[in-house]
Write an enzyme that holds these catalytic residues in place. Structure first.
Site, PDB file in Angstrom:
ATOM      1  N   LYS A  17       0.843  -1.206   0.000  1.00  0.00           N
ATOM      2  CA  LYS A  17       0.000   0.000   0.000  1.00  0.00           C
ATOM      3  C   LYS A  17       0.876   1.253   0.000  1.00  0.00           C
ATOM      4  CE  LYS A  17      -3.737  -2.434   2.321  1.00  0.00           C
ATOM      5  NZ  LYS A  17      -4.343  -2.786   3.619  1.00  0.00           N
ATOM      6  N   GLN A  61      -4.366  -1.791   9.996  1.00  0.00           N
ATOM      7  CA  GLN A  61      -4.217  -3.063   9.289  1.00  0.00           C
ATOM      8  C   GLN A  61      -4.707  -4.212  10.167  1.00  0.00           C
ATOM      9  OE1 GLN A  61      -3.159  -3.431   6.024  1.00  0.00           O
ATOM     10  NE2 GLN A  61      -3.702  -5.576   6.266  1.00  0.00           N
ATOM     11  N   ASP A  84     -10.938   2.704   4.711  1.00  0.00           N
ATOM     12  CA  ASP A  84     -11.227   1.268   4.580  1.00  0.00           C
ATOM     13  C   ASP A  84     -12.742   1.020   4.642  1.00  0.00           C
ATOM     14  OD1 ASP A  84      -9.115  -0.390   4.033  1.00  0.00           O
ATOM     15  OD2 ASP A  84      -8.504  -0.666   6.122  1.00  0.00           O
TER      16      ASP A  84
END
Ligand code: NDP
Length: 259
Positions: A17, A61, A84
């Protein structure tokens, strides 16, 4: 990006990412914490990032180490920076058909379908897997587009009966190559979300690509299919967050009658 502990797969995802950000000119920071860190310390860092006007998108994450509660950390992210799309407010918005940030993996699947000219409305769309990050949001996005939706789980009786009737089949189980050609309808669109590290070190999906590609109308490979799309949609959401923040910051022009 906030990462806790030393999960190898998570480190690779975060590195990819960060690389995608630098390749596209998006400024990024990786905030790494050892597994022994306290939840409060991570919460404090998220709060600092919430207040940092240079940062428009924050992600934690997953998975987090066992002694952490995913929910608490995700709830700490400012809704307008939750790129997200996992914050409860964003999940609720998705349920009611007013998505603010759509979760990146199913969003990437939707984008692939759209760009490939594959109709969703009226189709029987089946997702195998009911996780909060893939299966459930995938089903909601299809519903919004007018598909007839089925969600299968490990408890589903007669899985084959459902997958064989799918016009669009998305598989997100983490069970390498479990979907073989006999589970797929001829001409179906098969999208493989799974990423499994095999004993030989290679990556495999949840779909048996070699057999299914002979029967499916469309199929995505692993690696190289949904994974890169997930990252692309993360960048898309981040740019969208920055754009919205900038629009908020612009002075409002008074178009009313001041006289
Ligand atoms: P989870 O482990 O959270 O969920 C797996 C789901 O699959 C569960 O709902 C489970 O059912 C179901 N399942 C497991 N075995 C079977 C079976 N034999 N038959 C039917 N259903 C089954 O996984 P995630 O959704 O987080 O991830 C799934 C896969 O996708 C993983 O390989 C992961 O690495 C990958 N992934 C890839 C991403 C990408 O960017 N390409 C992003 C996110 C995930 P039950 O609920 O009943 O246990």
């Amino acid at each position: 990006m906030v990462i806790v502990g030393n999960n190898l797969a998570s480190s690779i995802y975060v590195r990819n990412k960060a690389k995608a950000c630098s390749e596209t000119g998006i400024y990024s920071e990786v905030h790494e914490f050892p597994e022994s860190v306290s939840e409060n310390e991570v919460l404090r860092r998220i709060q600092e990032l919430n207040e940092n006007t240079r940062i428009h998108g924050i992600l934690v994450q997953l998975p987090l180490p066992r002694h952490f509660e995913d929910k608490r950390l995700i709830a700490a992210i400012a809704v307008e920076k939750d790129v997200d799309g996992f914050h409860l407010n964003n999940v609720g918005a998705l349920v009611t058909g007013n998505a603010v940030f759509s979760p990146c993996t199913p969003y990437g699947v939707m984008r692939m379908l759209e760009k490939s000219g594959i109709q969703v409305e009226g189709q029987h769309a089946v997702v195998v897997g009911r996780s909060n990050i893939v299966g459930k949001p995938m089903a909601l996005m299809w519903l919004e587009k007018g598909a007839t939706v089925t969600i299968c789980t490990s408890k589903t009786r007669d899985l084959t009966g459902y997958t064989r009737r799918a016009d669009i089949l998305v598989v997100a189980t983490g069970k390498p190559r479990m979907i073989t050609a006999d589970l797929v309808k001829a001409g179906a669109t098969v999208i493989d979300v799974g990423i499994n590290r095999m004993p030989n070190g290679k990556l495999a999906g949840d779909v048996d690509f070699d057999s299914v590609k002979e029967k499916a109308g469309y199929i995505t490979p692993v690696p190289g299919g949904v994974g890169p799309m997930t990252i692309a949609m993360l960048l898309y959401n981040t740019i969208e967050a920055a754009r919205r923040a900038q629009a908020e910051a612009l002075p409002r022009i008074n178009v009313g009658n001041n006289t």
